[in-house]
Design an enzyme around this catalytic site. Sequence first.
Site, PDB file in Angstrom:
ATOM      1  N   ALA A  39       5.741 -20.034  33.783  1.00  0.00           N
ATOM      2  CA  ALA A  39       7.110 -19.678  33.404  1.00  0.00           C
ATOM      3  C   ALA A  39       7.069 -18.231  32.930  1.00  0.00           C
ATOM      4  O   ALA A  39       6.029 -17.735  32.478  1.00  0.00           O
ATOM      5  CB  ALA A  39       7.597 -20.600  32.308  1.00  0.00           C
ATOM      6  N   GLY A  56       3.619 -23.313  34.137  1.00  0.00           N
ATOM      7  CA  GLY A  56       4.659 -23.808  35.042  1.00  0.00           C
ATOM      8  C   GLY A  56       4.230 -23.787  36.510  1.00  0.00           C
ATOM      9  O   GLY A  56       4.773 -24.530  37.325  1.00  0.00           O
ATOM     10  N   GLU A  68       2.349 -26.926  36.973  1.00  0.00           N
ATOM     11  CA  GLU A  68       3.343 -28.008  36.888  1.00  0.00           C
ATOM     12  C   GLU A  68       4.174 -28.098  38.167  1.00  0.00           C
ATOM     13  O   GLU A  68       4.497 -29.189  38.624  1.00  0.00           O
ATOM     14  CB  GLU A  68       4.237 -27.779  35.656  1.00  0.00           C
ATOM     15  CG  GLU A  68       3.469 -27.986  34.356  1.00  0.00           C
ATOM     16  CD  GLU A  68       4.199 -27.464  33.125  1.00  0.00           C
ATOM     17  OE1 GLU A  68       4.693 -26.313  33.160  1.00  0.00           O
ATOM     18  OE2 GLU A  68       4.297 -28.210  32.143  1.00  0.00           O
ATOM     19  N   GLU A 116      -0.422 -23.158  27.667  1.00  0.00           N
ATOM     20  CA  GLU A 116       0.711 -23.101  26.728  1.00  0.00           C
ATOM     21  C   GLU A 116       0.312 -23.141  25.266  1.00  0.00           C
ATOM     22  O   GLU A 116       0.916 -22.436  24.440  1.00  0.00           O
ATOM     23  CB  GLU A 116       1.698 -24.247  27.019  1.00  0.00           C
ATOM     24  CG  GLU A 116       2.551 -24.049  28.261  1.00  0.00           C
ATOM     25  CD  GLU A 116       1.888 -24.550  29.535  1.00  0.00           C
ATOM     26  OE1 GLU A 116       0.671 -24.848  29.502  1.00  0.00           O
ATOM     27  OE2 GLU A 116       2.569 -24.652  30.560  1.00  0.00           O
TER      28      GLU A 116
HETATM   29  N1  DAK Z   1       5.461 -14.339  32.973  1.00  0.00           N
HETATM   30  C1  DAK Z   1       5.944 -13.091  33.170  1.00  0.00           C
HETATM   31  N2  DAK Z   1       5.266 -12.110  33.781  1.00  0.00           N
HETATM   32  C2  DAK Z   1       4.016 -12.399  34.183  1.00  0.00           C
HETATM   33  C3  DAK Z   1       3.428 -13.671  34.003  1.00  0.00           C
HETATM   34  C4  DAK Z   1       4.219 -14.671  33.363  1.00  0.00           C
HETATM   35  N3  DAK Z   1       3.809 -15.907  33.196  1.00  0.00           N
HETATM   36  N4  DAK Z   1       2.167 -13.627  34.491  1.00  0.00           N
HETATM   37  C5  DAK Z   1       1.995 -12.378  34.965  1.00  0.00           C
HETATM   38  N5  DAK Z   1       3.097 -11.636  34.779  1.00  0.00           N
HETATM   39  C6  DAK Z   1       3.307 -10.237  35.140  1.00  0.00           C
HETATM   40  C7  DAK Z   1       2.566  -9.312  34.198  1.00  0.00           C
HETATM   41  O1  DAK Z   1       3.333  -9.108  33.026  1.00  0.00           O
HETATM   42  C8  DAK Z   1       2.438  -8.049  35.039  1.00  0.00           C
HETATM   43  O2  DAK Z   1       3.667  -7.394  35.034  1.00  0.00           O
HETATM   44  P1  DAK Z   1       3.742  -5.763  34.873  1.00  0.00           P
HETATM   45  O3  DAK Z   1       3.072  -5.473  33.568  1.00  0.00           O
HETATM   46  O4  DAK Z   1       2.977  -5.241  36.049  1.00  0.00           O
HETATM   47  O5  DAK Z   1       5.206  -5.460  34.899  1.00  0.00           O
HETATM   48  C9  DAK Z   1       2.235  -8.596  36.428  1.00  0.00           C
HETATM   49  O6  DAK Z   1       2.715  -9.947  36.412  1.00  0.00           O
HETATM   50  C10 DAK Z   1       0.771  -8.636  36.829  1.00  0.00           C
HETATM   51  O7  DAK Z   1       0.074  -9.334  35.833  1.00  0.00           O
HETATM   52  P2  DAK Z   1      -1.296  -8.779  35.186  1.00  0.00           P
HETATM   53  O8  DAK Z   1      -1.314  -7.277  35.205  1.00  0.00           O
HETATM   54  O9  DAK Z   1      -1.483  -9.461  33.888  1.00  0.00           O
HETATM   55  O10 DAK Z   1      -2.338  -9.267  36.275  1.00  0.00           O
HETATM   56  P3  DAK Z   1      -3.865  -9.680  36.036  1.00  0.00           P
HETATM   57  O11 DAK Z   1      -4.425  -9.901  37.385  1.00  0.00           O
HETATM   58  O12 DAK Z   1      -4.545  -8.712  35.108  1.00  0.00           O
HETATM   59  O13 DAK Z   1      -3.807 -11.074  35.267  1.00  0.00           O
HETATM   60  C11 DAK Z   1      -3.012 -13.355  34.885  1.00  0.00           C
HETATM   61  C12 DAK Z   1      -3.244 -12.185  35.903  1.00  0.00           C
HETATM   62  C13 DAK Z   1      -2.283 -14.463  35.622  1.00  0.00           C
HETATM   63  C14 DAK Z   1      -4.373 -13.872  34.402  1.00  0.00           C
HETATM   64  C15 DAK Z   1      -2.195 -12.799  33.686  1.00  0.00           C
HETATM   65  O14 DAK Z   1      -1.042 -12.130  34.196  1.00  0.00           O
HETATM   66  C16 DAK Z   1      -1.731 -13.912  32.780  1.00  0.00           C
HETATM   67  O15 DAK Z   1      -2.512 -14.400  31.945  1.00  0.00           O
HETATM   68  N6  DAK Z   1      -0.466 -14.292  32.913  1.00  0.00           N
HETATM   69  C17 DAK Z   1       0.129 -15.301  32.085  1.00  0.00           C
HETATM   70  C18 DAK Z   1      -0.337 -16.658  32.515  1.00  0.00           C
HETATM   71  C19 DAK Z   1       0.207 -17.757  31.639  1.00  0.00           C
HETATM   72  O16 DAK Z   1      -0.066 -17.791  30.437  1.00  0.00           O
HETATM   73  N7  DAK Z   1       0.994 -18.613  32.239  1.00  0.00           N
HETATM   74  C20 DAK Z   1       1.622 -19.681  31.542  1.00  0.00           C
HETATM   75  C21 DAK Z   1       2.954 -19.239  31.072  1.00  0.00           C
HETATM   76  S1  DAK Z   1       3.602 -20.410  29.945  1.00  0.00           S
HETATM   77  C22 DAK Z   1       9.086 -24.949  28.330  1.00  0.00           C
HETATM   78  C23 DAK Z   1       9.346 -24.540  29.590  1.00  0.00           C
HETATM   79  C24 DAK Z   1       8.321 -24.021  30.344  1.00  0.00           C
HETATM   80  C25 DAK Z   1       7.055 -23.879  29.861  1.00  0.00           C
HETATM   81  C26 DAK Z   1       6.816 -24.282  28.565  1.00  0.00           C
HETATM   82  C27 DAK Z   1       7.810 -24.819  27.802  1.00  0.00           C
HETATM   83  N8  DAK Z   1      10.142 -25.446  27.520  1.00  0.00           N
HETATM   84  C28 DAK Z   1      11.393 -24.832  27.551  1.00  0.00           C
HETATM   85  C29 DAK Z   1       9.876 -26.511  26.602  1.00  0.00           C
HETATM   86  C30 DAK Z   1       6.046 -23.270  30.647  1.00  0.00           C
HETATM   87  C31 DAK Z   1       5.217 -22.402  30.083  1.00  0.00           C
HETATM   88  C32 DAK Z   1       4.371 -21.525  30.877  1.00  0.00           C
HETATM   89  O17 DAK Z   1       4.271 -21.595  32.062  1.00  0.00           O
END
Ligand code: DAK
Length: 261
Positions: free
Chosen positions: A63, A108, A111, A131
């Site tokens: 997400a 997400g 998921e 998360e």
């Molecule tokens: N959201 C927004 N932008 C993201 C992103 C994300 N999840 N993942 C990557 N990006 C963006 C980065 O900000 C970056 O953007 P710029 O800075 O270039 O503008 C671009 O994508 C490239 O990312 P990186 O430069 O970080 O690329 P790397 O290869 O160095 O790293 C990575 C890739 C996937 C390891 C890293 O980007 C990362 O750790 N991303 C976050 C992964 C993550 O934590 N995903 C889970 C998100 S939490 C709910 C509803 C939904 C959810 C929970 C609750 N409720 C309402 C109850 C769901 C939650 C989630 O999914």
Amino acid sequence: MSFVTTELQGAVAVLTIDRPKALNALNPEVLADLKAAFEGLDQNAVRCVVLTGAGDKSFVAGADIGAMSTMTKAEGEAFGKQGNDVFLMIESFPLPVIAAVNGFALGGGNELAMSCDIRLCADNALFGQPEVGLGITPGFGGTQRLGRLVGMGMAKQLVFSANNIKADEALRIGLVNAVYPQAELLENAVKLATKIARNAPIAVRNCKKAMNDGISLPIEKAVEVEEKLFGDCFETHDQVEGMGCFLSREKPKPRAVFTNN
Ligand code: DAK
């Protein structure tokens, strides 16, 4: 401009989440486009769907953290509901859906893959539920679908630890069915989808429904669901043609258009 593109390859629709600059992260617009893309499919012509991400790095990196970071409680709840509604729609979509996981499938993203019927992945895929490291619970079904797929012990380990796993480990625990070199993933996903698309469409739809509806029922009730959907296949073109051709040793003729009779 939509964040989801649709490409038809015969009876297979390839849906691509197209926001590569953010690693295809899911914000409210992407979720709305995903819903619209599924709803826009002609279910008379399409027999199987492949869902993938644009670029060679990411299926969906979760997400959108930027969008979520400023949400109020009410907005967070609404976002969770929007995601859950879309994922439930995909899970119960009448046609089989194959996730072709071409890289990150985090939060997400994992998921979303789990709401599909079948998961195939590239050798660079990375899965996880990060998360708890962000101070939230998985919000798009991760606490529910992961345990159903890989068993509760392994699911709890992944969710509580926020550890990511690579493709080979995802294969070992049964989260994905197969791993391919990145360049060969999509063609293999389409190949499997094409094989599915050649089978009797009413039977394939009814199998998906029976398996989905039965899983949460006691076995006595679950087999009743199966009986009903089995019975529904009779007197259909597919059943008459399929069995008739077996008996006359002919090849069943594929039908161009789906009709429920
Ligand atoms: N959201 C927004 N932008 C993201 C992103 C994300 N999840 N993942 C990557 N990006 C963006 C980065 O900000 C970056 O953007 P710029 O800075 O270039 O503008 C671009 O994508 C490239 O990312 P990186 O430069 O970080 O690329 P790397 O290869 O160095 O790293 C990575 C890739 C996937 C390891 C890293 O980007 C990362 O750790 N991303 C976050 C992964 C993550 O934590 N995903 C889970 C998100 S939490 C709910 C509803 C939904 C959810 C929970 C609750 N409720 C309402 C109850 C769901 C939650 C989630 O999914």
